[in-house]
Design a protein around this motif. Sequence first.
Motif, PDB file in Angstrom:
ATOM      1  N   ARG A   1      51.197  29.547  40.042  1.00 31.03           N
ATOM      2  CA  ARG A   1      50.717  30.740  40.731  1.00 31.03           C
ATOM      3  C   ARG A   1      49.212  30.924  40.519  1.00 31.03           C
ATOM      4  NH1 ARG A   1      54.538  35.662  39.131  1.00 31.03           N
ATOM      5  NH2 ARG A   1      54.847  34.435  37.234  1.00 31.03           N
ATOM      6  N   THR A   2      48.539  31.335  41.574  1.00 33.32           N
ATOM      7  CA  THR A   2      47.101  31.573  41.523  1.00 33.32           C
ATOM      8  C   THR A   2      46.816  32.974  42.030  1.00 33.32           C
ATOM      9  OG1 THR A   2      46.552  29.240  41.858  1.00 33.32           O
ATOM     10  CG2 THR A   2      44.848  30.844  42.389  1.00 33.32           C
ATOM     11  N   ILE A   3      45.910  33.656  41.352  1.00 34.47           N
ATOM     12  CA  ILE A   3      45.538  35.004  41.790  1.00 34.47           C
ATOM     13  C   ILE A   3      44.024  35.109  41.853  1.00 34.47           C
ATOM     14  CG2 ILE A   3      45.583  35.937  39.439  1.00 34.47           C
ATOM     15  CD1 ILE A   3      46.643  38.567  40.739  1.00 34.47           C
ATOM     16  N   LYS A   4      43.555  35.793  42.878  1.00 32.17           N
ATOM     17  CA  LYS A   4      42.122  36.048  43.010  1.00 32.17           C
ATOM     18  C   LYS A   4      41.780  37.273  42.168  1.00 32.17           C
ATOM     19  CE  LYS A   4      38.462  37.073  46.364  1.00 32.17           C
ATOM     20  NZ  LYS A   4      37.508  36.100  45.794  1.00 32.17           N
ATOM     21  N   VAL A   5      40.798  37.116  41.294  1.00 32.79           N
ATOM     22  CA  VAL A   5      40.401  38.233  40.439  1.00 32.79           C
ATOM     23  C   VAL A   5      39.036  38.743  40.881  1.00 32.79           C
ATOM     24  CG1 VAL A   5      41.752  37.429  38.471  1.00 32.79           C
ATOM     25  CG2 VAL A   5      39.399  36.631  38.750  1.00 32.79           C
ATOM     26  N   ARG A   6      38.732  39.956  40.468  1.00 33.89           N
ATOM     27  CA  ARG A   6      37.454  40.554  40.862  1.00 33.89           C
ATOM     28  C   ARG A   6      36.779  41.140  39.633  1.00 33.89           C
ATOM     29  NH1 ARG A   6      37.671  45.929  40.642  1.00 33.89           N
ATOM     30  NH2 ARG A   6      39.734  46.927  40.508  1.00 33.89           N
ATOM     31  N   GLY A   7      35.498  41.367  39.757  1.00 29.77           N
ATOM     32  CA  GLY A   7      34.751  41.981  38.676  1.00 29.77           C
ATOM     33  C   GLY A   7      33.297  42.114  39.058  1.00 29.77           C
ATOM     34  N   THR A   8      32.583  42.929  38.310  1.00 32.97           N
ATOM     35  CA  THR A   8      31.171  43.171  38.598  1.00 32.97           C
ATOM     36  C   THR A   8      30.252  42.317  37.739  1.00 32.97           C
ATOM     37  OG1 THR A   8      31.177  45.009  37.028  1.00 32.97           O
ATOM     38  CG2 THR A   8      31.597  45.543  39.341  1.00 32.97           C
ATOM     39  N   LEU A   9      30.824  41.577  36.782  1.00 36.98           N
ATOM     40  CA  LEU A   9      30.023  40.734  35.899  1.00 36.98           C
ATOM     41  C   LEU A   9      30.455  39.284  36.046  1.00 36.98           C
ATOM     42  CD1 LEU A   9      29.983  42.911  32.642  1.00 36.98           C
ATOM     43  CD2 LEU A   9      28.139  42.643  34.308  1.00 36.98           C
ATOM     44  N   ALA A  10      29.508  38.404  36.248  1.00 39.51           N
ATOM     45  CA  ALA A  10      29.782  36.970  36.370  1.00 39.51           C
ATOM     46  C   ALA A  10      28.631  36.204  35.733  1.00 39.51           C
ATOM     47  CB  ALA A  10      29.957  36.559  37.829  1.00 39.51           C
ATOM     48  N   SER A  11      28.925  35.027  35.218  1.00 44.67           N
ATOM     49  CA  SER A  11      27.895  34.208  34.581  1.00 44.67           C
ATOM     50  C   SER A  11      28.274  32.743  34.693  1.00 44.67           C
ATOM     51  CB  SER A  11      27.735  34.584  33.101  1.00 44.67           C
ATOM     52  OG  SER A  11      26.824  33.714  32.443  1.00 44.67           O
ATOM     53  N   ASN A  12      27.261  31.878  34.603  1.00 43.21           N
ATOM     54  CA  ASN A  12      27.529  30.442  34.556  1.00 43.21           C
ATOM     55  C   ASN A  12      27.878  29.989  33.146  1.00 43.21           C
ATOM     56  OD1 ASN A  12      24.958  30.825  33.447  1.00 43.21           O
ATOM     57  ND2 ASN A  12      24.283  28.777  34.036  1.00 43.21           N
ATOM     58  N   HIS A  13      27.745  30.879  32.149  1.00 44.26           N
ATOM     59  CA  HIS A  13      27.902  30.490  30.751  1.00 44.26           C
ATOM     60  C   HIS A  13      29.046  31.264  30.102  1.00 44.26           C
ATOM     61  CE1 HIS A  13      26.850  29.214  26.723  1.00 44.26           C
ATOM     62  NE2 HIS A  13      25.961  28.382  27.251  1.00 44.26           N
ATOM     63  N   GLY A  14      29.990  30.510  29.503  1.00 50.07           N
ATOM     64  CA  GLY A  14      31.163  31.129  28.910  1.00 50.07           C
ATOM     65  C   GLY A  14      30.848  32.031  27.738  1.00 50.07           C
ATOM     66  N   ALA A  15      29.809  31.708  26.956  1.00 51.63           N
ATOM     67  CA  ALA A  15      29.474  32.543  25.801  1.00 51.63           C
ATOM     68  C   ALA A  15      29.009  33.926  26.234  1.00 51.63           C
ATOM     69  CB  ALA A  15      28.405  31.856  24.960  1.00 51.63           C
ATOM     70  N   LEU A  16      28.278  33.999  27.347  1.00 47.52           N
ATOM     71  CA  LEU A  16      27.857  35.300  27.863  1.00 47.52           C
ATOM     72  C   LEU A  16      29.059  36.112  28.331  1.00 47.52           C
ATOM     73  CD1 LEU A  16      24.679  34.307  29.914  1.00 47.52           C
ATOM     74  CD2 LEU A  16      24.790  35.329  27.643  1.00 47.52           C
ATOM     75  N   ALA A  17      29.996  35.448  29.002  1.00 47.46           N
ATOM     76  CA  ALA A  17      31.207  36.138  29.445  1.00 47.46           C
ATOM     77  C   ALA A  17      31.984  36.684  28.250  1.00 47.46           C
ATOM     78  CB  ALA A  17      32.069  35.184  30.270  1.00 47.46           C
TER      79      ALA A  17
END
Length: 314
Positions: free
Chosen positions: A216-232
């Motif tokens: 199963r796949t779900i589309k998620v949403r959010g106001t914060l995104a980054s190319n770097h996992g540590a920032l997330a």
Amino acid sequence: MVCCDICKNMGHDFLDMLVFVRIIEAGSLSGAARELDLSLAVVSRRLARLEERLGVRLINRTTRTLAPTEEGAAFHARCARILADLDEAEQEVTQGRDVATGLLRLTSPVAFGQRWLAPLLHDFQALHPRLQIYLDASDTVMNLVESGYDLAIRLGGLSDSSLIARQIAPDYRVICAAPSYLARRGRPHTIEDLAQHDCIIHGRPPMDHWTFADGRTIKVRGTLASNHGALAQSWALQGAGLVLKSMWDVRDDVIAGRLEIVLPNFPLPMTPIHAVYPHSRYAAARVRLCVDYLIERLRREVDALQPDSADAYR
């Protein structure tokens, strides 16, 4: 006669290469001359001969400074590798194949290298005092052959089939959030609930679709995104939302209660962590012994990293 001429040329070429490497490492022609017990004139002639044969300038030098050109830096890396391989070959003959010597050059993702790999490599080097280690922590996937690296640690799928790959550990992934976020927004109980939550998206490019082990796949949403996992992860610790991360990254935060795993009954696909290296490095004891060591040490951590153990962290 032809064979003898080839051997003579190889001997001259090898000495030229050795002189060049010593010049770069000593930082001067005079320093290399002292190390090799040669006259400065001989060292200078050897360098000139090598540059003439290659048709490129290898070193930019003035009366006070010496620095390799771009071509010189690349050539030095390859020459240093050849000399290290020869040194290791001698060590294997005289001391056996259980001794790692020479220079081991690795590359790994930044977070995994800092959190897990660096301490293990420190311990490994302590077991092999004649070994030198250079770790390049970078999230850029390097071409091992062109860049001269012995070994790479890679998370996820592999695309280059020309490399030897050994799985050193599984990479379990989890969805987690800070207690402050869960107190404010509630805890999701189904995959569909994720659509109503703030999700922190990250990756190259940021992935806004989360896929579970059952397909199963779900589309998620959010106001914060980054190319770097540590920032997330840092945003998640601040209570900004849910984040999908490797358990290798978040284990300490989960154990300490700074993050809590959600949807533990809906596992995410496991991805492997591989050690990859060129075929030409297959016989190098330093590569083989390092990979064996990483497998032994990292797999001790696997049970504690599994999401099924998450309840014990809370």
